[in-house]
Design a protein around this motif. Structure first.
Motif, PDB file in Angstrom:
ATOM      1  N   GLU A   1       4.657   1.759   1.698  1.00  0.00           N
ATOM      2  CA  GLU A   1       5.772   2.104   0.828  1.00  0.00           C
ATOM      3  C   GLU A   1       6.468   3.373   1.315  1.00  0.00           C
ATOM      4  OE1 GLU A   1       6.313   2.308  -3.894  1.00  0.00           O
ATOM      5  OE2 GLU A   1       5.920   0.541  -2.726  1.00  0.00           O
TER       6      GLU A   1
ATOM      7  N   ARG B   1      16.025  -1.437  -4.562  1.00  0.00           N
ATOM      8  CA  ARG B   1      15.104  -0.885  -5.560  1.00  0.00           C
ATOM      9  C   ARG B   1      15.318   0.609  -5.740  1.00  0.00           C
ATOM     10  NH1 ARG B   1      10.600  -3.452  -3.474  1.00  0.00           N
ATOM     11  NH2 ARG B   1      10.397  -5.480  -4.425  1.00  0.00           N
ATOM     12  N   PHE B   2      15.491   1.309  -4.623  1.00  0.00           N
ATOM     13  CA  PHE B   2      15.598   2.769  -4.704  1.00  0.00           C
ATOM     14  C   PHE B   2      16.933   3.191  -5.307  1.00  0.00           C
ATOM     15  CE2 PHE B   2      16.578   6.987  -3.110  1.00  0.00           C
ATOM     16  CZ  PHE B   2      15.396   7.665  -3.319  1.00  0.00           C
ATOM     17  N   HIS B   3      18.033   2.644  -4.784  1.00  0.00           N
ATOM     18  CA  HIS B   3      19.341   3.162  -5.170  1.00  0.00           C
ATOM     19  C   HIS B   3      19.901   2.509  -6.425  1.00  0.00           C
ATOM     20  CE1 HIS B   3      19.810   5.857  -1.844  1.00  0.00           C
ATOM     21  NE2 HIS B   3      19.514   4.915  -0.976  1.00  0.00           N
TER      22      HIS B   3
ATOM     23  N   LEU C   1      10.306   4.001   2.779  1.00  0.00           N
ATOM     24  CA  LEU C   1      11.140   5.067   2.224  1.00  0.00           C
ATOM     25  C   LEU C   1      11.661   5.970   3.338  1.00  0.00           C
ATOM     26  CD1 LEU C   1      11.880   5.635  -0.688  1.00  0.00           C
ATOM     27  CD2 LEU C   1      10.042   7.297  -0.790  1.00  0.00           C
ATOM     28  N   ALA C   2      10.839   6.194   4.367  1.00  0.00           N
ATOM     29  CA  ALA C   2      11.230   7.112   5.433  1.00  0.00           C
ATOM     30  C   ALA C   2      12.427   6.590   6.220  1.00  0.00           C
ATOM     31  CB  ALA C   2      10.053   7.371   6.367  1.00  0.00           C
ATOM     32  N   GLU C   3      12.594   5.264   6.256  1.00  0.00           N
ATOM     33  CA  GLU C   3      13.718   4.701   7.013  1.00  0.00           C
ATOM     34  C   GLU C   3      14.825   4.198   6.098  1.00  0.00           C
ATOM     35  OE1 GLU C   3      14.071   5.272  10.050  1.00  0.00           O
ATOM     36  OE2 GLU C   3      12.097   6.192  10.061  1.00  0.00           O
ATOM     37  N   LEU C   4      14.746   4.561   4.823  1.00  0.00           N
ATOM     38  CA  LEU C   4      15.713   4.081   3.849  1.00  0.00           C
ATOM     39  C   LEU C   4      17.105   4.634   4.142  1.00  0.00           C
ATOM     40  CD1 LEU C   4      15.273   2.457   1.139  1.00  0.00           C
ATOM     41  CD2 LEU C   4      15.542   4.640   0.014  1.00  0.00           C
ATOM     42  N   ALA C   5      18.123   3.761   4.021  1.00  0.00           N
ATOM     43  CA  ALA C   5      19.494   4.221   4.204  1.00  0.00           C
ATOM     44  C   ALA C   5      19.953   4.949   2.947  1.00  0.00           C
ATOM     45  CB  ALA C   5      20.404   3.031   4.478  1.00  0.00           C
ATOM     46  N   PRO C   6      20.823   5.935   3.094  1.00  0.00           N
ATOM     47  CA  PRO C   6      21.393   6.578   1.906  1.00  0.00           C
ATOM     48  C   PRO C   6      22.371   5.640   1.202  1.00  0.00           C
ATOM     49  CG  PRO C   6      22.015   7.765   3.924  1.00  0.00           C
ATOM     50  CD  PRO C   6      21.325   6.499   4.341  1.00  0.00           C
TER      51      PRO C   6
ATOM     52  N   GLY D   1      17.791   0.605  -8.621  1.00  0.00           N
ATOM     53  CA  GLY D   1      16.749   0.508  -9.635  1.00  0.00           C
ATOM     54  C   GLY D   1      16.668  -0.889 -10.223  1.00  0.00           C
TER      55      GLY D   1
ATOM     56  N   SER E   1       0.840  -1.195   0.000  1.00  0.00           N
ATOM     57  CA  SER E   1       0.000   0.000   0.000  1.00  0.00           C
ATOM     58  C   SER E   1       0.878   1.248   0.000  1.00  0.00           C
ATOM     59  CB  SER E   1      -0.905   0.013   1.224  1.00  0.00           C
ATOM     60  OG  SER E   1      -0.227   0.588   2.320  1.00  0.00           O
ATOM     61  N   ALA E   2       0.266   2.352  -0.364  1.00  0.00           N
ATOM     62  CA  ALA E   2       1.019   3.589  -0.479  1.00  0.00           C
ATOM     63  C   ALA E   2       1.660   3.969   0.848  1.00  0.00           C
ATOM     64  CB  ALA E   2       0.106   4.705  -0.958  1.00  0.00           C
ATOM     65  N   ARG E   3       0.949   3.698   1.947  1.00  0.00           N
ATOM     66  CA  ARG E   3       1.480   4.129   3.238  1.00  0.00           C
ATOM     67  C   ARG E   3       2.663   3.261   3.659  1.00  0.00           C
ATOM     68  NH1 ARG E   3      -3.205   5.153   7.330  1.00  0.00           N
ATOM     69  NH2 ARG E   3      -4.268   4.911   5.339  1.00  0.00           N
TER      70      ARG E   3
END
Lengths: 212, 168
Positions: free
Chosen positions: A6, A92-94, A10-15, A96, A2-4
């Motif tokens: 997700e 996925r984020f860093h 993202l809010a706790e994603l490491a750089p 892709g 769900s959007a929330r």
């Protein structure tokens, strides 16, 4: 998802890399060195290591290798022992990169030494005689490795005479499987071992002498 | 760049949150630079953000359909700059703002991401919606109205060439 959920992930994603372009180039150089000089333990560049963000329980060397090698065109298979929602979100984020459930489809596999059993390795893509370059590369977390006399003797391209080294983690059945793979050259899997901030390459061309 | 389309969420409350965020992101990314700049500069200076993804420029493939119904084809590539920032307030949960803007204006992408992160904070949202989003919407509307008026002045209607089925 769900959007929330997700956005919570993202809010706790490491750089990731602080300097994406320069750090990736520096780490690529290290990986190139590791693959062209099998048996020589390589260390990550110090500046990149100190500034890089990564999921807490992922070894720095593995994180750097993932960020350098993976992009939207590569598929990754994740071993169970390293798998976590945080790691998946981070990749996925860093990177892709797409995560695949079947090892057969993967360009890269990320696993721990304990998981590297013949039953799994046989399922990874070893390339074909026409296109051996299509084979998968395995990024493997090992317990320790040291360039001293120990349980390994390697020969082959990139090694002048013979390298003795110690690698702790992979089971005897892994080494037996890897020695058997030498017969199917030019097909075969390439391995990158990682422990902490250290990397070690084991390309398919390297010959492993009988292990003590 | 990574393209992924989320299926619409079945949870109506979550869907409303998404729709709301889409609205303000649409306004932020399309707002004229001059109107966005003072707000963006202020929040970037006043709040601390952690860069998950520093602004970076890349190419995005634009796809289209002939007459909006034919087969999909690649129309062109567009330069897009993207950025992701995390804002971690002392008392509430962290939020991540994303900014995607056409062109290679890194500052604008950073402003959009920063404002998006703050807009997701419950205690900032109302104020930002009225002080930032509403004026930007007005500026955007004014710009579009001016463009429409300018184009409308030269509109020509070809009665005899009207396509079958088109509105009179």
């Amino acid at each position: 998802m769900s959007a929330r959920l997700e956005s919570a992930a993202l809010a706790e994603l490491a750089p990731a890399f602080a300097e994406p372009v320069h750090d990736a180039q520096a780490v690529f150089r290290v990986l190139l060195e590791a693959m062209s000089r099998p048996g020589r333990v390589q260390a990550l560049p110090a500046t990149c290591l100190s500034t890089m963000g990564r999921p807490q329980d992922l070894a720095p060397a593995l994180a750097a290798a993932l960020l350098t090698l993976l992009d939207a065109d590569t598929k990754l298979w994740l071993g169970e022992s390293l798998d976590s929602p945080a790691l998946r979100a981070w990749i996925r984020f860093h990177c892709g990169a797409g995560l695949v459930a079947q090892p057969e489809l993967a360009d890269f596999a990320l696993l721990s030494a304990q998981e590297a059993r013949p039953a799994l390795l046989q399922r990874l893509n070893a390339g074909s005689d026409v296109a051996p370059q299509d084979s998968a590369t395995v990024l493997m977390l090992v317990d320790a490795m040291a360039p001293a006399q120990g349980n390994q003797r390697w020969r082959g391209p990139g090694i002048e005479r013979e390298h003795e080294l110690t690698i702790l983690g992979p089971q005897p059945e892994f080494w037996a499987w890897r020695r058997a793979q030498q017969a199917s050259f030019p097909c075969g899997l390439d391995f990158v071992f990682a422990a902490g901030d250290r990397l070690l390459g084991l390309p398919r061309s390297t010959l492993i002498a009988e292990v003590d | 760049m990574n393209s992924r389309t989320e299926a619409p969420s079945p949870d109506p409350e979550a869907a409303e949150l998404v729709a709301q965020r889409q609205r303000w992101l649409g306004i932020l990314t399309q707002a004229p630079r001059a109107a966005l700049a003072p707000h963006g500069q202020r929040v970037v200076a006043d709040y601390r953000f952690e860069a998950l993804r520093a602004p970076e420029a890349g190419l995005l493939m634009l796809r289209a359909r002939a007459s909006n119904s034919g087969a999909r084809f690649n129309l062109a590539e567009a330069t897009v700059t993207r950025c992701a920032l995390r804002y971690r307030p002392a008392t509430a949960a962290a939020s991540v703002g994303v900014g995607y803007v056409l062109g290679r204006d890194e500052e604008r992408a950073r402003w959009v991401a920063a404002l998006d992160a703050l807009l997701q904070q419950a205690d900032q949202q109302a104020l930002l919606l009225s002080e930032v989003i509403a004026p930007l919407q007005a500026a955007l509307d004014a710009q579009r109205a001016a463009e429409r008026a300018r184009v409308a002045a030269s509109q020509v209607r070809f009665f005899t060439l009207q396509a079958e089925g088109a509105a009179a």
